[in-house]
Design an enzyme around this catalytic site. Structure first.
Site, short mmCIF file in Angstrom:
data_model
loop_
_atom_site.label_atom_id
_atom_site.label_comp_id
_atom_site.label_asym_id
_atom_site.label_seq_id
_atom_site.Cartn_x
_atom_site.Cartn_y
_atom_site.Cartn_z
N ASP A 1 0.85 -1.20 0.00
CA ASP A 1 0.00 0.00 0.00
C ASP A 1 0.87 1.24 0.00
OD1 ASP A 1 -2.05 2.05 0.82
OD2 ASP A 1 -3.27 0.26 1.12
N ASP B 1 4.18 3.74 -3.86
CA ASP B 1 3.30 4.31 -4.89
C ASP B 1 3.29 3.35 -6.08
OD1 ASP B 1 1.86 5.61 -6.79
OD2 ASP B 1 3.13 7.39 -6.88
N TYR C 1 -14.08 9.26 -12.62
CA TYR C 1 -14.01 8.00 -11.87
C TYR C 1 -14.40 6.82 -12.77
CZ TYR C 1 -15.15 4.37 -8.46
OH TYR C 1 -15.21 3.19 -7.76
#
Ligand SMILES: NC(=O)c1ccc[n+]([C@@H]2O[C@H](COP(=O)([O-])OP(=O)(O)OC[C@H]3O[C@@H](n4cnc5c(N)ncnc54)[C@H](OP(=O)(O)O)[C@@H]3O)[C@@H](O)[C@H]2O)c1
Length: 226
Positions: free
Chosen positions: A36, A54, A144
């Site tokens: 993560d 990242d 999105y």
């Protein structure tokens, strides 16, 4: 459903859905690496934790997946959960939001999957997270749903690419998930209709299992009672 002996990497693993998938995979007997961008929590539920990564950065993604594979002693499956959400109309929004959501929702899955391909055996597994909302966009949902549509097309393309190796690639399409942030944002909603992280995790564990070897390229709505 048993994942005994399976070595699984989960991205976005410290978020609401990721944490549930880590716990469900561990409960099914898998060894799990949790990757993560967020810092690793004090309690990673028994998973090997890799925080501060990242995954949209291909160099960081490769280093993290390589390290996770080494720590697990191999890699049988990758679950791409890292992602985020923005609601923004075109009139009030920014073109930069489209880049951000592409990067966080699609590029993370592409970079982690490319890194995992070097390790996954024939018969391996990749599971992505699309969105039921991406089947038809509503106002404010353009950036999105475009990024999640990208995840869905990526899932189909990679499934076809990997058929010769028997590696399956599927995506879950959740509707709104019953998470603490969603409850905070929509306090008057009927939470009982929302799909829970644990319900989604159960479907993911099935897709990772030997029993799901014939399912690939599937975009599976998992929407509770919404
Ligand atoms: N929540 C919903 O209602 C819903 C509905 C449909 C689909 N989904 C999808 O389901 C997935 C999980 O949702 P969630 O609610 O569990 O989200 P969440 O709690 O926000 O968890 C997402 C995790 O991904 C991490 N992440 C973000 N960008 C990253 C990057 N570049 N590299 C590595 N990790 C990164 C986040 O870290 P940071 O905290 O550092 O950003 C966070 O820990 C997402 O793909 C989301 O789009 C969610």
């Amino acid at each position: 459903m048993s994942l005994a002996g399976k070595r699984v990497a989960v991205t976005g693993a410290f978020g609401s859905l990721g944490a549930a998938v880590v716990q469900a995979a561990l409960a099914a007997g898998a060894k799990v690496a949790a990757v993560d961008r967020a810092d690793a929590p004090a309690d990673a539920h028994g998973a090997l934790a890799f925080g501060g990564v990242d995954l949209a950065d291909t160099v960081q993604a490769k280093a993290a997946i390589d390290a996770a594979t080494k720590a697990l002693g191999g890699l049988d499956a990758l679950v791409n959960i890292a992602g985020t959400f923005r609601f923004e109309t075109l009139a009030d929004g920014s073109a930069d939001t489209w880049d951000l959501l592409y990067r966080v929702n699609l590029r993370t899955a592409v970079a982690a999957s490319k890194a995992a391909l070097a390790h996954l055996p024939d018969g391996g597994r990749i599971v992505n997270i699309g969105a039921a909302a991406a089947l038809k966009a509503g106002a404010g949902m353009g950036a999105y749903t475009a990024s999640k549509s990208g995840v869905m097309r990526f899932t189909e393309a990679l499934a076809e690419e990997l058929k010769p190796r028997g590696i399956t690639v599927n995506a879950l399409l959740p509707s709104i998930i019953d998470t603490p942030p969603n409850r905070r944002d929509m306090p008057k909603a009927d939470f009982s209709k929302w799909v829970t992280p644990a319900q989604l995790a159960n479907v993911i564990v099935f897709l990772l299992s030997d029993q799901a070897s014939a399912i690939t390229g599937a975009l599976i709505p998992v929407t509770g009672r919404v």
